[in-house]
Design an enzyme around this catalytic site. Sequence first.
Site, mmCIF file in Angstrom:
data_model
loop_
_atom_site.group_PDB
_atom_site.id
_atom_site.type_symbol
_atom_site.label_atom_id
_atom_site.label_comp_id
_atom_site.label_asym_id
_atom_site.label_seq_id
_atom_site.Cartn_x
_atom_site.Cartn_y
_atom_site.Cartn_z
ATOM 1 N N THR A 1 -40.502 -13.943 48.131
ATOM 2 C CA THR A 1 -40.468 -14.970 49.163
ATOM 3 C C THR A 1 -39.803 -16.217 48.590
ATOM 4 O O THR A 1 -40.218 -16.720 47.539
ATOM 5 C CB THR A 1 -41.883 -15.308 49.653
ATOM 6 N N LYS B 1 -45.491 -7.702 43.124
ATOM 7 C CA LYS B 1 -45.515 -8.067 44.537
ATOM 8 C C LYS B 1 -45.151 -6.848 45.366
ATOM 9 O O LYS B 1 -44.070 -6.756 45.952
ATOM 10 C CB LYS B 1 -44.539 -9.217 44.818
ATOM 11 N N GLU C 1 -56.905 -15.318 41.631
ATOM 12 C CA GLU C 1 -55.822 -16.005 42.327
ATOM 13 C C GLU C 1 -56.301 -16.479 43.684
ATOM 14 O O GLU C 1 -57.469 -16.257 44.057
ATOM 15 C CB GLU C 1 -54.639 -15.052 42.517
#
Length: 269
Positions: free
Chosen positions: A27, A139, A172
């Site tokens: 992203t 990811k 996270e």
Amino acid sequence: MLVNGIPGNTISIRDRGLLYGDGVFRTLRASQGKVQHWPLHYQKLQHDCHALGIACPSFDLLSAELGELLVRHPDGVVKLIVTRGLGMRGYVPPAGGEPTRIWDVSPLPQYPSDNVTRGIKARVCDLRLSAQPRLAGIKHLNRLENVLAAAEWDDAEIAEGLLLDADGHVIEGTRSNLFLVVHGGLVTPDLSRCGVAGGQRERVMAWAVQHNVSLQVRDVSLDEVLQADELFLVNSIIGLWPVRELQQRCWDAFPLAARIAQYLESGEA
């Protein structure tokens, strides 16, 4: 959108990204026709593709497609998805498959400006991340844990949720990486068992090395998080958000986070 270099928003129902989440993504934040640190994002994409055994498209090919996209969409959130491509029924990856390249652009989200200066309110999610070292840091497209965690609250005052693993280690945020400030140094959770290693996390770690700020990557307990001198979250879209409130703990000063936020916003390497 671009799909394999062609404008459109359609992929085959046989694409393994759709069928199995068999792919990876990055992203990027676009501003005035540019994205920051594209080589770093590509390096991480290449790493993640290699970890899954997916043939990563070349830097030149993706750069050309990104450039084409930015001409028409100079500002926004740019998402790049690379899947393993088409396959027949069954989990076994096809030999010699051609990966699918998908580019998408959406408007930049409008966050309150004081998220950066005053900080945000966060919560601890009920969901616990499962350990899978083979996928840790990557990811990949299967983000169901994050989806379920983000659905746990609808309080507009809460901007992010913290995720712990099954052993109680803080890992996270649902969409961000976490840093603690402890005695003037930085601590960030170990992501060798689960979690996503974002590009902004890597930039903060590089900043610490450049400025001789101590940095530890290790297991972090929730008690330690609540006792930290400062707490902040980072990703490529939000930049850096200090945490002002978590459970019963409140923070009102973020001197080191402010320095790092300025560095991230500057776009320095």
